[in-house]
Design a protein around this motif. Structure first.
Motif, short mmCIF file in Angstrom:
data_model
loop_
_atom_site.label_atom_id
_atom_site.label_comp_id
_atom_site.label_asym_id
_atom_site.label_seq_id
_atom_site.Cartn_x
_atom_site.Cartn_y
_atom_site.Cartn_z
N PRO A 16 -18.13 13.55 7.35
CA PRO A 16 -17.67 13.33 5.98
C PRO A 16 -17.43 11.84 5.69
CG PRO A 16 -16.00 14.51 7.27
CD PRO A 16 -17.16 14.30 8.17
N ALA A 17 -17.79 11.42 4.49
CA ALA A 17 -17.54 10.03 4.08
C ALA A 17 -16.60 9.98 2.88
CB ALA A 17 -18.85 9.33 3.74
N ILE A 18 -16.63 11.02 2.03
CA ILE A 18 -15.64 11.08 0.96
C ILE A 18 -14.96 12.45 0.96
CG2 ILE A 18 -16.72 9.32 -0.52
CD1 ILE A 18 -17.78 11.55 -2.23
N HIS A 19 -13.66 12.41 0.69
CA HIS A 19 -12.81 13.59 0.83
C HIS A 19 -12.13 13.92 -0.49
CE1 HIS A 19 -13.08 12.46 5.12
NE2 HIS A 19 -12.82 11.25 4.69
N ASP A 20 -12.46 15.04 -1.08
CA ASP A 20 -11.74 15.54 -2.27
C ASP A 20 -11.54 14.46 -3.34
OD1 ASP A 20 -11.33 18.13 -1.12
OD2 ASP A 20 -9.88 17.16 0.21
N VAL A 21 -12.62 13.81 -3.68
CA VAL A 21 -12.53 12.75 -4.69
C VAL A 21 -12.65 13.37 -6.08
CG1 VAL A 21 -13.86 10.85 -5.70
CG2 VAL A 21 -13.29 10.82 -3.26
N SER A 22 -11.68 13.05 -6.94
CA SER A 22 -11.71 13.53 -8.33
C SER A 22 -11.54 12.35 -9.27
CB SER A 22 -10.57 14.51 -8.59
OG SER A 22 -10.68 15.64 -7.76
#
Ligand code: ATP
Length: 235
Positions: A16-22
């Motif tokens: 993973p490189a981005i986590h739960d980005v909103s």
């Protein structure tokens, strides 16, 4: 709302490189994502443009889910992505590069109309339309890459570090050009390491750190935020 990104997860080969980005972008805004090397800025843009598949979350553009679409359909839906490193065709002329950007427009007449519009925004490219693109300066090539993105007449233009490797004088010129493009009606998502310049331009900004959004606010507000000043502006 033009773009809504909800709990987006993405990465490379299971890492993973981005986590739960909103985050979200309203029509007409300039939104900036700032963050250091490897924070995941480019990964967010690649995921939105369909170059990599998200492993979770959703992306809604103009009222429609786009997170499972192939890249060419994302372009057709109205998103243009100008990647880091420019990727122009060095042996082709400026004008040939631009025409390639208009491949979604079927009629010749339509393409030429778009070209004229682009030349009004970028007179320097008009002067150099017969020049072989690879012989232009870095800054000029960056302008060409941005102009080529606009040739698809996007509703949303995504720019990946347009100031990278460009001399300071031209950086300001390019940022001014982005403002002008926005004033002519295109919504902008910009990712930048050049935090100071980017925050000045932004209506709103998000700060990304190791794949997570850690702060958000109006550009000017973030510039005054003590943490941001310490971490990114060297103050
Ligand atoms: P920079 O400003 O340095 O380009 P960035 O914020 O755009 O950084 P990304 O390029 O999105 O960051 O990288 C996020 C993470 O994903 C990093 O850990 C990076 O090593 C990794 N990564 C990026 N591209 C790939 C790839 N093609 N394969 C594997 N891992 C990658």
């Amino acid at each position: 709302m033009l773009l809504q990104v909800k709990d987006l997860k993405s990465g490379y080969k299971g890492v993973p490189a981005i986590h739960d980005v909103s985050f979200e972008i309203k029509k007409g805004e300039i939104v900036v994502i700032v963050g250091g090397n490897g924070a995941g800025k480019s990964t967010i843009l690649r995921t939105i443009s369909g170059l990599i598949r998200p492993t979770g979350g959703e992306i809604v553009f103009d009222g429609r889910r786009i997170d499972q679409l192939p890249a060419h359909e994302v372009v057709a839906a109205g998103i243009a992505h100008v990647p880091e490193g420019r990727w122009i065709f060095g042996r082709m002329t400026v004008q040939q590069n631009l025409i390639l950007g208009a491949y979604t427009q079927k009629s010749e007449e339509e393409r030429l109309k778009t070209l004229e519009m682009i030349y009004r925004i970028f007179p320097r490219l008009k002067e150099r339309r017969e020049q072989v693109a690879g012989t232009m300066s870095g800054g000029e090539q960056q302008m060409l890459a941005i102009a080529r993105g606009l040739m698809s007449r996007p509703k949303l233009l995504m720019l990946d570090e347009p100031s990278l490797g460009i001399m300071p004088k031209l950086v300001m010129e390019i940022l001014e050009m982005i403002r002008e493009i926005n004033q002519r009606g295109t919504t902008i998502l910009l990712v930048e390491q050049n935090v100071h310049a980017a925050l000045k331009l932004a209506d709103r900004a998000y700060v990304l750190q190791t794949g997570r959004i850690v702060a958000e606010g109006a550009g000017r507000e973030l510039m005054e935020d003590e943490r941001i000043r310490k971490a990114y502006l060297g103050m």
